[in-house]
Design a protein around this motif. Structure first.
Motif, PDB file in Angstrom:
ATOM      1  N   ARG A  32       0.697  -1.124  -0.152  1.00  0.00           N
ATOM      2  CA  ARG A  32      -0.042   0.000  -0.077  1.00  0.00           C
ATOM      3  C   ARG A  32       1.063   1.249  -0.045  1.00  0.00           C
ATOM      4  O   ARG A  32       0.439   2.164  -0.611  1.00  0.00           O
ATOM      5  CB  ARG A  32      -0.928  -0.061   1.258  1.00  0.00           C
ATOM      6  N   GLU A  33       2.027   1.408   0.866  1.00  0.00           N
ATOM      7  CA  GLU A  33       2.878   2.459   0.878  1.00  0.00           C
ATOM      8  C   GLU A  33       3.559   2.654  -0.321  1.00  0.00           C
ATOM      9  O   GLU A  33       3.515   3.770  -0.953  1.00  0.00           O
ATOM     10  CB  GLU A  33       3.809   2.150   1.776  1.00  0.00           C
ATOM     11  N   LYS A  34       4.132   1.642  -1.354  1.00  0.00           N
ATOM     12  CA  LYS A  34       4.542   1.669  -2.451  1.00  0.00           C
ATOM     13  C   LYS A  34       3.836   2.186  -3.512  1.00  0.00           C
ATOM     14  O   LYS A  34       4.059   3.018  -4.196  1.00  0.00           O
ATOM     15  CB  LYS A  34       5.410   0.272  -3.026  1.00  0.00           C
ATOM     16  N   ILE A  35       2.509   1.796  -3.586  1.00  0.00           N
ATOM     17  CA  ILE A  35       1.513   1.996  -4.485  1.00  0.00           C
ATOM     18  C   ILE A  35       1.167   3.666  -4.171  1.00  0.00           C
ATOM     19  O   ILE A  35       1.022   4.279  -5.222  1.00  0.00           O
ATOM     20  CB  ILE A  35       0.135   1.338  -4.425  1.00  0.00           C
ATOM     21  N   THR A  36       0.999   3.816  -2.913  1.00  0.00           N
ATOM     22  CA  THR A  36       0.702   5.425  -2.808  1.00  0.00           C
ATOM     23  C   THR A  36       1.794   6.433  -3.275  1.00  0.00           C
ATOM     24  O   THR A  36       1.597   7.299  -4.023  1.00  0.00           O
ATOM     25  CB  THR A  36       0.549   5.608  -1.216  1.00  0.00           C
ATOM     26  N   VAL A  37       3.115   5.935  -3.028  1.00  0.00           N
ATOM     27  CA  VAL A  37       4.128   6.714  -3.254  1.00  0.00           C
ATOM     28  C   VAL A  37       4.290   6.691  -4.740  1.00  0.00           C
ATOM     29  O   VAL A  37       4.472   7.989  -5.512  1.00  0.00           O
ATOM     30  CB  VAL A  37       5.405   6.246  -2.749  1.00  0.00           C
ATOM     31  N   LEU A  38       4.046   5.825  -5.636  1.00  0.00           N
ATOM     32  CA  LEU A  38       4.408   5.669  -6.854  1.00  0.00           C
ATOM     33  C   LEU A  38       3.295   6.293  -7.677  1.00  0.00           C
ATOM     34  O   LEU A  38       3.312   6.451  -8.959  1.00  0.00           O
ATOM     35  CB  LEU A  38       4.682   4.046  -7.315  1.00  0.00           C
ATOM     36  N   THR A  39       2.101   6.529  -7.167  1.00  0.00           N
ATOM     37  CA  THR A  39       0.954   7.203  -7.551  1.00  0.00           C
ATOM     38  C   THR A  39       0.661   8.476  -7.278  1.00  0.00           C
ATOM     39  O   THR A  39      -0.240   9.229  -7.835  1.00  0.00           O
ATOM     40  CB  THR A  39      -0.400   6.297  -7.536  1.00  0.00           C
ATOM     41  N   THR A  40       1.278   8.957  -6.346  1.00  0.00           N
ATOM     42  CA  THR A  40       0.992  10.422  -5.715  1.00  0.00           C
ATOM     43  C   THR A  40       2.338  11.242  -5.793  1.00  0.00           C
ATOM     44  O   THR A  40       2.298  12.417  -5.410  1.00  0.00           O
ATOM     45  CB  THR A  40       0.626  10.244  -4.383  1.00  0.00           C
ATOM     46  N   THR A  41       3.508  10.792  -6.236  1.00  0.00           N
ATOM     47  CA  THR A  41       4.699  11.857  -6.116  1.00  0.00           C
ATOM     48  C   THR A  41       5.213  11.478  -7.639  1.00  0.00           C
ATOM     49  O   THR A  41       4.874  10.698  -8.481  1.00  0.00           O
ATOM     50  CB  THR A  41       5.750  11.145  -4.960  1.00  0.00           C
ATOM     51  N   LEU A  42       6.592  12.070  -7.488  1.00  0.00           N
ATOM     52  CA  LEU A  42       7.137  12.009  -8.901  1.00  0.00           C
ATOM     53  C   LEU A  42       7.825  10.711  -9.199  1.00  0.00           C
ATOM     54  O   LEU A  42       8.265  10.538 -10.278  1.00  0.00           O
ATOM     55  CB  LEU A  42       8.380  13.231  -8.703  1.00  0.00           C
TER      56      LEU A  42
END
Length: 206
Positions: free
Chosen positions: A94-104
């Motif tokens: 969940r953390e990985k997906i969040t960062v990869l879809t909401t950051t650069l």
């Protein structure tokens, strides 16, 4: 990432300037692609002179490589050791997906993916970032293997399968994964505990 603020002798460099340079690099690569990312553009956006950039990075390739390292340092690194392995994997994904879809970080993957086939410095930077992400999954997948709950023949294959789904959704016209799909992705790699049905809500799940 190498220590860019520790020169050979002399006073330490301004770490704040280094962070501004790396952030500016990330933004420009994400907006325009690496081919249109120049030292001049980075210096201008970071609010520093070109010599400040060149003292830390001799050319654009190692600068982009360090910027990629910084972007992916945000992506989930740890999970609770005391959690059930499936729950811990779900949290990490969940953390990985969040960062990869909401950051650069996600846009960097899109911009740098063509360089992997070329095997140039930028492609190697992205490959190293991928290897690091794989390494963050390995301890949990190894726990699942020891518990007899790994759904795939090896830890390596399970890691590639899970990350492959995330990257596929980033690099194609399919919609990116939603963090809420982390449970489904975790279940693809790890079987639930005995007596718990796949997709059954975990007590700690929001």
């Amino acid at each position: 990432m190498r220590d860019i603020d520790r020169p050979r002798g002399g006073r330490p460099r301004d770490s704040d300037a280094s962070q501004r340079i790396l952030r500016a690099t990330l933004e420009i690569v994400a907006e325009n692609g690496p081919a249109r990312t120049t030292i001049e553009a980075v210096a201008r956006r970071a609010g520093v002179g070109r010599p400040t950039v060149y003292r830390r990075w001799p050319d654009i390739a190692p600068l982009v490589s360090d910027a990629v390292d910084m972007a992916f340092a945000q992506v989930g690194e740890t999970a609770g050791e005391d959690d059930d392995v499936a729950t811990a994997l779900e949290t990490l994904l969940r953390e990985k997906i969040t960062v990869l879809t909401t950051t650069l970080a996600g846009e960097l993957i899109r911009q740098l993916a063509p360089h992997i086939a070329a095997e140039d410095d930028l492609g190697k930077a992205l490959s190293q970032a991928h290897s690091h992400q794989h390494a963050t999954l390995a301890p949990l997948l190894e726990r699942a293997r020891r518990e007899g709950r790994l759904n795939l023949p090896s830890v390596a294959l399970a890691g590639e399968a899970v990350l492959g789904v995330i990257y596929l959704r980033l690099l194609t016209e399919m919609p990116p994964l939603d963090p809420g799909q982390a449970a489904e992705l975790a279940a693809m790699a790890v079987r639930p505990r005995s007596g718990e049905e796949p997709g059954q809500e975990h007590p700690c799940r929001p």
